[in-house]
Enzyme design. Structure first.
Site, mmCIF file in Angstrom:
data_model
loop_
_atom_site.group_PDB
_atom_site.id
_atom_site.type_symbol
_atom_site.label_atom_id
_atom_site.label_comp_id
_atom_site.label_asym_id
_atom_site.label_seq_id
_atom_site.Cartn_x
_atom_site.Cartn_y
_atom_site.Cartn_z
ATOM 1 C CG HIS A 153 -1.993 0.887 1.352
ATOM 2 N ND1 HIS A 153 -1.846 2.252 1.345
ATOM 3 C CD2 HIS A 153 -3.323 0.674 1.495
ATOM 4 C CE1 HIS A 153 -3.022 2.829 1.476
ATOM 5 N NE2 HIS A 153 -3.930 1.908 1.564
ATOM 6 C CD GLU A 256 -3.498 1.375 -1.891
ATOM 7 O OE1 GLU A 256 -4.125 0.338 -1.579
ATOM 8 O OE2 GLU A 256 -3.954 2.523 -1.712
HETATM 9 O O1 TA6 Z 1 -6.213 1.598 -0.367
HETATM 10 C C1 TA6 Z 1 -7.261 2.477 -0.185
HETATM 11 C C2 TA6 Z 1 -7.881 2.232 1.172
HETATM 12 O O2 TA6 Z 1 -8.503 0.979 1.217
HETATM 13 C C3 TA6 Z 1 -8.833 3.385 1.435
HETATM 14 O O3 TA6 Z 1 -10.172 2.991 1.280
HETATM 15 C C4 TA6 Z 1 -8.460 3.822 2.844
HETATM 16 O O4 TA6 Z 1 -9.162 3.074 3.775
HETATM 17 C C5 TA6 Z 1 -6.967 3.521 2.839
HETATM 18 O O5 TA6 Z 1 -6.888 2.256 2.223
HETATM 19 C C6 TA6 Z 1 -6.248 3.634 4.153
HETATM 20 O O6 TA6 Z 1 -6.687 2.660 5.043
HETATM 21 P P1 TA6 Z 1 -6.071 2.684 6.545
HETATM 22 O O7 TA6 Z 1 -6.698 1.512 7.246
HETATM 23 O O8 TA6 Z 1 -4.583 2.539 6.408
HETATM 24 O O9 TA6 Z 1 -6.439 4.025 7.101
#
Ligand code: TA6
Length: 286
Positions: A153, A256
């Site tokens: 991510h 990601e």
């Molecule tokens: O990758 C996108 C996502 O799934 C968003 O929807 C947002 O939730 C982000 O990840 C960050 O998630 P986190 O749990 O690290 O705040």
């Protein structure tokens, strides 16, 4: 765990700047520097010499055992999103062990982390030179099949989200997570002027961030990643996150490298899967 045996003088060095929190390891190669927390085997920074960090890290990130670090490259495993709790899986809030560190004639440095439980062994290989090369290998060590989703991510460091263009996803289908998960097709390059949260499917092996402000192109090359997520929380959503710098949404962009949704991975007993990501940059003349 005794990390000292994995230290390489002046090249791979451990420190514990925060009490009751896993150590930080710094890799200093001839060409670049990389900082990784053993909390989640979380890459916090990758900075080629004389260049800006390629990764964004919130100055308000929370360094607590039950919390993922905001920024860098969180490892989402063995699930992506809210499939179960904790969100994005437990790997990014687990303490990983170290199984190997290497110096390849001062040209490359590598370190390998491991997370093991009764279902799988995850080995996370991080190698630095002028580029950041990552491999996340997952092996099914259970007696049954093992299904998982995953994402590296990555939060990329950009001059200003308004100055950036994402290339490489043209004509790709995507699920729009902020429009009732509607399926759409990408028309042209991606420019961002509001919240974006999209899961591109059946994606190619390369995505580019063209950053006019920093006069560079960040290149994200992958192997065995079928899904690519593009995320920027924009103003409102980022302001609701206590670990997100005020205005930080302008300086970051998540691309990601993943396998999620129907592109999940299914391993039979003894089988392995390897997700590879190479992150690099090149100067551009604007
Ligand atoms: O990758 C996108 C996502 O799934 C968003 O929807 C947002 O939730 C982000 O990840 C960050 O998630 P986190 O749990 O690290 O705040």
């Amino acid at each position: 765990m005794n990390y000292k045996k994995f230290e390489i003088k002046n090249k791979i060095v451990f420190e514990t700047p925060i009490d009751n929190y896993p150590p930080l390891v710094t890799l200093t190669s001839k060409h670049s520097t990389c900082k990784i927390s053993l909390h989640g085997a979380h890459i916090l920074s990758f900075k080629p010499n004389d260049k800006k960090d390629l990764l964004w890290l919130s100055s308000l990130a929370i360094y607590r055992q039950d919390k993922a670090i905001r920024g860098g490259i969180p490892i989402c495993l063995p699930w992506f999103g809210g499939f179960d709790t904790p969100s994005h899986g437990f790997a990014r809030i687990s303490s990983w062990e170290i199984i190997e560190s290497k110096n390849f004639d001062d040209e490359f440095l590598s370190i390998t982390f491991r997370l093991k439980n009764d279902k799988f062994i995850a080995d996370y290989y991080v190698e630095i030179s002028t580029t950041l090369n990552i491999e996340l290998k997952v092996k099914n060590i259970s007696e049954d099949k093992f299904e998982f989703t995953q994402a590296l991510h990555s939060y990329f460091n950009i001059s200003d989200v308004k100055n950036t263009i994402i290339k490489g996803l043209e004509n790709q289908n995507y699920i729009d997570s902020i429009d009732n998960n509607r399926e759409k097709t990408q028309q042209g390059y991606i420019r961002i002027d509001k919240e974006i949260d999209r899961i591109y499917t059946n994606t190619n092996s390369q995505t580019l961030i063209l950053d006019k402000g920093y006069k560079r192109e960040i290149i994200i090359s992958t192997k065995n990643s079928k899904s690519t997520v593009v995320w920027n929380p924009w103003i409102e959503k980022s302001s609701k996150m206590s670990d997100f710098d005020e205005g930080g949404y302008k300086k970051m962009l998540c691309i990601e490298s993943a396998n999620i949704g129907f592109e999940k991975i299914i391993l039979q007993k003894g089988e392995s899967h390897s997700l590879k990501v190479k992150i690099s940059e090149k100067e551009i003349s604007i």
